[in-house]
Motif scaffolding. Structure first.
Motif, PDB file in Angstrom:
ATOM      1  N   ARG A 222       0.827  -1.202   0.000  1.00 56.72           N
ATOM      2  CA  ARG A 222       0.000   0.000   0.000  1.00 56.72           C
ATOM      3  C   ARG A 222       0.865   1.257   0.000  1.00 56.72           C
ATOM      4  NH1 ARG A 222      -5.090   1.817   1.487  1.00 56.72           N
ATOM      5  NH2 ARG A 222      -5.119   3.814   2.580  1.00 56.72           N
ATOM      6  N   SER A 223       1.967   1.237   0.736  1.00 51.30           N
ATOM      7  CA  SER A 223       2.819   2.419   0.805  1.00 51.30           C
ATOM      8  C   SER A 223       3.393   2.774  -0.568  1.00 51.30           C
ATOM      9  CB  SER A 223       3.962   2.180   1.799  1.00 51.30           C
ATOM     10  OG  SER A 223       4.734   1.054   1.417  1.00 51.30           O
ATOM     11  N   VAL A 224       3.727   1.756  -1.368  1.00 53.05           N
ATOM     12  CA  VAL A 224       4.267   2.016  -2.701  1.00 53.05           C
ATOM     13  C   VAL A 224       3.193   2.606  -3.595  1.00 53.05           C
ATOM     14  CG1 VAL A 224       5.376   0.969  -4.715  1.00 53.05           C
ATOM     15  CG2 VAL A 224       5.938   0.158  -2.419  1.00 53.05           C
ATOM     16  N   ARG A 225       1.965   2.108  -3.480  1.00 56.92           N
ATOM     17  CA  ARG A 225       0.867   2.676  -4.284  1.00 56.92           C
ATOM     18  C   ARG A 225       0.655   4.145  -3.951  1.00 56.92           C
ATOM     19  NH1 ARG A 225      -1.670  -2.275  -3.140  1.00 56.92           N
ATOM     20  NH2 ARG A 225      -3.036  -1.311  -1.604  1.00 56.92           N
ATOM     21  N   ILE A 226       0.735   4.470  -2.679  1.00 55.84           N
ATOM     22  CA  ILE A 226       0.527   5.867  -2.280  1.00 55.84           C
ATOM     23  C   ILE A 226       1.665   6.740  -2.803  1.00 55.84           C
ATOM     24  CG2 ILE A 226       0.397   7.420  -0.305  1.00 55.84           C
ATOM     25  CD1 ILE A 226      -0.991   5.165   1.236  1.00 55.84           C
ATOM     26  N   LEU A 227       2.908   6.263  -2.668  1.00 56.01           N
ATOM     27  CA  LEU A 227       4.049   7.050  -3.124  1.00 56.01           C
ATOM     28  C   LEU A 227       4.072   7.200  -4.639  1.00 56.01           C
ATOM     29  CD1 LEU A 227       6.891   5.692  -0.811  1.00 56.01           C
ATOM     30  CD2 LEU A 227       5.870   7.978  -0.765  1.00 56.01           C
ATOM     31  N   SER A 228       3.479   6.265  -5.366  1.00 53.50           N
ATOM     32  CA  SER A 228       3.518   6.330  -6.827  1.00 53.50           C
ATOM     33  C   SER A 228       2.725   7.511  -7.375  1.00 53.50           C
ATOM     34  CB  SER A 228       2.979   5.027  -7.424  1.00 53.50           C
ATOM     35  OG  SER A 228       1.606   4.862  -7.133  1.00 53.50           O
ATOM     36  N   VAL A 229       1.749   8.003  -6.609  1.00 48.10           N
ATOM     37  CA  VAL A 229       0.932   9.130  -7.086  1.00 48.10           C
ATOM     38  C   VAL A 229       1.771  10.394  -7.245  1.00 48.10           C
ATOM     39  CG1 VAL A 229      -1.050  10.598  -6.584  1.00 48.10           C
ATOM     40  CG2 VAL A 229      -1.179   8.132  -6.139  1.00 48.10           C
ATOM     41  N   PRO A 230       2.504  10.839  -6.211  1.00 51.65           N
ATOM     42  CA  PRO A 230       3.353  12.014  -6.425  1.00 51.65           C
ATOM     43  C   PRO A 230       4.480  11.763  -7.422  1.00 51.65           C
ATOM     44  CG  PRO A 230       3.752  11.079  -4.243  1.00 51.65           C
ATOM     45  CD  PRO A 230       2.529  10.414  -4.792  1.00 51.65           C
ATOM     46  N   VAL A 231       4.933  10.515  -7.543  1.00 51.73           N
ATOM     47  CA  VAL A 231       5.979  10.217  -8.523  1.00 51.73           C
ATOM     48  C   VAL A 231       5.455  10.437  -9.930  1.00 51.73           C
ATOM     49  CG1 VAL A 231       7.398   8.389  -9.523  1.00 51.73           C
ATOM     50  CG2 VAL A 231       7.252   8.636  -7.047  1.00 51.73           C
ATOM     51  N   PHE A 232       4.256   9.957 -10.214  1.00 47.47           N
ATOM     52  CA  PHE A 232       3.669  10.164 -11.537  1.00 47.47           C
ATOM     53  C   PHE A 232       3.371  11.645 -11.773  1.00 47.47           C
ATOM     54  CE2 PHE A 232       2.612   5.594 -12.218  1.00 47.47           C
ATOM     55  CZ  PHE A 232       3.053   5.511 -13.534  1.00 47.47           C
ATOM     56  N   ALA A 233       2.952  12.337 -10.731  1.00 44.78           N
ATOM     57  CA  ALA A 233       2.701  13.775 -10.866  1.00 44.78           C
ATOM     58  C   ALA A 233       4.008  14.507 -11.212  1.00 44.78           C
ATOM     59  CB  ALA A 233       2.109  14.329  -9.577  1.00 44.78           C
ATOM     60  N   ALA A 234       5.089  14.174 -10.517  1.00 42.99           N
ATOM     61  CA  ALA A 234       6.379  14.794 -10.821  1.00 42.99           C
ATOM     62  C   ALA A 234       6.843  14.448 -12.224  1.00 42.99           C
ATOM     63  CB  ALA A 234       7.416  14.349  -9.791  1.00 42.99           C
ATOM     64  N   ALA A 235       6.608  13.192 -12.655  1.00 44.91           N
ATOM     65  CA  ALA A 235       6.989  12.785 -14.008  1.00 44.91           C
ATOM     66  C   ALA A 235       6.228  13.583 -15.057  1.00 44.91           C
ATOM     67  CB  ALA A 235       6.735  11.292 -14.199  1.00 44.91           C
ATOM     68  N   THR A 236       4.969  13.883 -14.777  1.00 46.47           N
ATOM     69  CA  THR A 236       4.171  14.677 -15.707  1.00 46.47           C
ATOM     70  C   THR A 236       4.718  16.092 -15.824  1.00 46.47           C
ATOM     71  OG1 THR A 236       2.212  13.361 -15.129  1.00 46.47           O
ATOM     72  CG2 THR A 236       1.848  15.467 -16.246  1.00 46.47           C
ATOM     73  N   VAL A 237       5.110  16.672 -14.699  1.00 52.95           N
ATOM     74  CA  VAL A 237       5.689  18.016 -14.717  1.00 52.95           C
ATOM     75  C   VAL A 237       6.990  18.027 -15.515  1.00 52.95           C
ATOM     76  CG1 VAL A 237       6.697  19.840 -13.287  1.00 52.95           C
ATOM     77  CG2 VAL A 237       4.594  18.681 -12.549  1.00 52.95           C
ATOM     78  N   VAL A 238       7.840  17.025 -15.273  1.00 47.67           N
ATOM     79  CA  VAL A 238       9.106  16.949 -16.001  1.00 47.67           C
ATOM     80  C   VAL A 238       8.859  16.745 -17.492  1.00 47.67           C
ATOM     81  CG1 VAL A 238      11.226  15.605 -16.293  1.00 47.67           C
ATOM     82  CG2 VAL A 238      10.371  16.120 -13.992  1.00 47.67           C
ATOM     83  N   ALA A 283       7.896   0.518 -11.766  1.00 45.31           N
ATOM     84  CA  ALA A 283       7.552   0.054 -10.415  1.00 45.31           C
ATOM     85  C   ALA A 283       6.242   0.693  -9.950  1.00 45.31           C
ATOM     86  CB  ALA A 283       8.681   0.386  -9.445  1.00 45.31           C
ATOM     87  N   CYS A 284       6.057   1.982 -10.242  1.00 44.43           N
ATOM     88  CA  CYS A 284       4.808   2.651  -9.875  1.00 44.43           C
ATOM     89  C   CYS A 284       3.632   2.069 -10.642  1.00 44.43           C
ATOM     90  CB  CYS A 284       4.925   4.152 -10.142  1.00 44.43           C
ATOM     91  SG  CYS A 284       6.129   5.002  -9.088  1.00 44.43           S
ATOM     92  N   PHE A 285       3.849   1.745 -11.904  1.00 49.31           N
ATOM     93  CA  PHE A 285       2.793   1.115 -12.705  1.00 49.31           C
ATOM     94  C   PHE A 285       2.403  -0.234 -12.121  1.00 49.31           C
ATOM     95  CE2 PHE A 285       2.166  -2.019 -16.205  1.00 49.31           C
ATOM     96  CZ  PHE A 285       0.893  -1.629 -16.590  1.00 49.31           C
ATOM     97  N   PHE A 286       3.402  -1.069 -11.794  1.00 46.88           N
ATOM     98  CA  PHE A 286       3.112  -2.374 -11.204  1.00 46.88           C
ATOM     99  C   PHE A 286       2.393  -2.237  -9.867  1.00 46.88           C
ATOM    100  CE2 PHE A 286       6.881  -4.400 -13.602  1.00 46.88           C
ATOM    101  CZ  PHE A 286       6.030  -4.817 -14.612  1.00 46.88           C
ATOM    102  N   ALA A 287       2.675  -1.162  -9.146  1.00 48.57           N
ATOM    103  CA  ALA A 287       2.027  -0.976  -7.844  1.00 48.57           C
ATOM    104  C   ALA A 287       0.513  -0.833  -7.977  1.00 48.57           C
ATOM    105  CB  ALA A 287       2.606   0.252  -7.146  1.00 48.57           C
ATOM    106  N   TRP A 288       0.055  -0.317  -9.112  1.00 46.90           N
ATOM    107  CA  TRP A 288      -1.374  -0.103  -9.313  1.00 46.90           C
ATOM    108  C   TRP A 288      -2.048  -1.192 -10.138  1.00 46.90           C
ATOM    109  CZ3 TRP A 288      -4.584   3.006  -6.820  1.00 46.90           C
ATOM    110  CH2 TRP A 288      -4.029   4.037  -6.054  1.00 46.90           C
ATOM    111  N   VAL A 289      -1.286  -2.194 -10.563  1.00 46.44           N
ATOM    112  CA  VAL A 289      -1.885  -3.313 -11.294  1.00 46.44           C
ATOM    113  C   VAL A 289      -2.663  -4.181 -10.308  1.00 46.44           C
ATOM    114  CG1 VAL A 289      -1.386  -5.432 -12.566  1.00 46.44           C
ATOM    115  CG2 VAL A 289      -0.118  -3.340 -13.080  1.00 46.44           C
ATOM    116  N   PRO A 290      -3.928  -4.476 -10.583  1.00 42.33           N
ATOM    117  CA  PRO A 290      -4.712  -5.314  -9.658  1.00 42.33           C
ATOM    118  C   PRO A 290      -4.111  -6.705  -9.511  1.00 42.33           C
ATOM    119  CG  PRO A 290      -6.151  -4.211 -11.249  1.00 42.33           C
ATOM    120  CD  PRO A 290      -4.745  -4.009 -11.719  1.00 42.33           C
ATOM    121  N   ARG A 291      -4.217  -7.255  -8.327  1.00 42.79           N
ATOM    122  CA  ARG A 291      -3.702  -8.593  -8.056  1.00 42.79           C
ATOM    123  C   ARG A 291      -4.769  -9.667  -8.213  1.00 42.79           C
ATOM    124  NH1 ARG A 291      -1.300  -7.113  -2.280  1.00 42.79           N
ATOM    125  NH2 ARG A 291      -2.976  -5.583  -2.470  1.00 42.79           N
TER     126      ARG A 291
END
Length: 397
Positions: A222-238, A283-291
């Motif tokens: 769960r912690s990785v899924r939560i952290l992936s949101v700001p990571v994707f947001a930062a990637a979009t800005v970059v 890794a962020c993508f895999f974090a949101w893939v349903p199990r």
């Protein structure tokens, strides 16, 4: 059971008779609500990987559709984010399921029938489609210059052939990174078999070879899924910032630095930087893939069909000028195109399409191979016994 495996006293108390649980009371060995039906024979597919493959192929199709309308900066920003990780994710999964590949006759057969034959068939088909569909009589059929997305099959062929090497050398990931870096400063490699992409994406494949199931468990927390949101947001800005400043070829990994008019030293820097970003977003993508099993899980087994076929529609849109419609310059038009691309590739992954085209995408080709390659059956028994003793995690999907 041998005597050495028995308890010291051979007199054992008989087990009590099996009793049915009382009505409404679950068995002590089964949790309430757990499915206790006997497992079906054969290997069970992992829903996580089928879900990942389906979502990745949707992103591939959507990315190819967006690639035709990159005049809009917002579209190109999203395109860059997707292109940073969608093919690395595919390549990594391919490496993961190639871990037990060797040059045994069984694996060579599958490599020829599942990679070489589809490449030859679809390369010829796409070449003829361009010649007659685009009214381009000078376009020649060649198997050395992959059309559009078919580079992946060339790469998969080379990567799997070299799998025994990566399983043998020390520090295979470091060696593959060195190969990718050297390719980025070698403009003389040429376009045959799209070798720049083969070499520059190689570290993703080698990393997949090195991964184990427990590594994928790390990104499911769960912690990785939560952290992936700001990571994707930062990637979009970059990505937004990079649109006027960085060429897309750095994400395609199909060109040496000198061919883009850049200093040679930018090749190693950009290859390492982009691959690092790719790994992070993957890794962020895999974090949101349903199990769990979803409505699209079964489609994950047919992603190769969607991958090979969807480009016919993309190319047809180019040939007919369909992507020049004014509506695609507006947000609603872009949204409609996105939904259409996702829906089309979903249909192409379904069972009816698989049954119709299995003869060219996954042919059995028993007629093309010897019944008993590599010697007589007794000669192969020790090797087959050794393969049966391998850990379960080394069995390919």
């Amino acid at each position: 059971m041998t005597n050495s495996q028995r308890p010291y006293d051979d007199r054992r108390t008989p087990l009590p008779p099996v009793q049915s649980p009382a009505s409404g009371v679950p068995s002590p060995r089964v949790r309430a609500g757990q499915d206790v039906r006997p497992a079906k024979p054969g290997k069970q597919r992992d829903a996580f990987f089928d879900n990942a493959k389906y979502l990745a192929i949707v992103l591939v199709a959507v990315g190819h559709a967006w690639g035709q309308i990159l005049d809009d900066r917002t579209v190109e920003t999203l395109y860059r984010v997707v292109y940073t990780f969608h093919m690395p994710a595919f390549v990594l999964i391919s490496g993961y399921f190639s871990r037990n590949f060797d040059l045994s006759p069984r694996h060579v057969k599958r490599l020829v029938s599942g990679v070489v034959v589809p490449y030859v068939v679809f390369e010829i088909a796409y070449s003829l489609f361009q010649r007659y569909g685009n009214d381009d009589p000078d376009h020649s059929v060649t198997l050395l210059d992959p059309t559009y997305h078919l580079w992946f099959l060339c790469a998969l062929f080379v990567w799997r052939l070299t799998t025994p090497l990566w399983r043998t050398v020390r520090n295979p990931l470091a060696v593959s990174l060195a190969v990718a870096v050297l390719a980025s400063v070698s403009p003389l490699i040429g376009d045959d078999l799209d070798m720049q992409r083969v070499l520059q994406f190689l570290p993703c494949f080698v990393l997949g070879l090195l991964l184990r199931p427990e590594h994928f468990q790390l990104v499911r927390r769960r912690s990785v899924r939560i952290l992936s949101v700001p990571v994707f947001a930062a990637a979009t800005v970059v990505a937004w910032w990079s649109v006027p400043r960085m060429r897309l070829n750095w994400l395609y990994h199909n060109t040496a630095a000198q061919e883009m008019g850049a200093p040679w030293w930018t090749g190693p820097v950009m290859v390492l930087a982009t691959l690092g970003c790719s790994l992070l977003l993957t890794a962020c993508f895999f974090a949101w893939v349903p199990r769990r099993h979803m409505w699209f899980t079964a489609l994950g087994a047919g992603t190769i069909y969607g991958y090979l076929l969807h480009a016919f529609l993309v190319k047809a849109g180019n040939y007919t000028g369909w992507f020049d419609q004014p509506a695609l310059a507006h947000p609603l038009g872009v949204l409609a195109l996105t939904v259409c691309a996702a829906a089309v590739v979903t249909v192409l992954c379904t069972k009816p399409v698989q049954r119709a085209l299995r003869c060219v995408v996954e042919p059995k080709m028993e007629w093309a191979f010897r019944d008993n390659p590599g010697g007589s059956a007794p000669d192969r028994r020790p090797r087959e016994a050794a393969e049966r003793r391998e850990p379960a995690e080394k069995v390919s999907a």
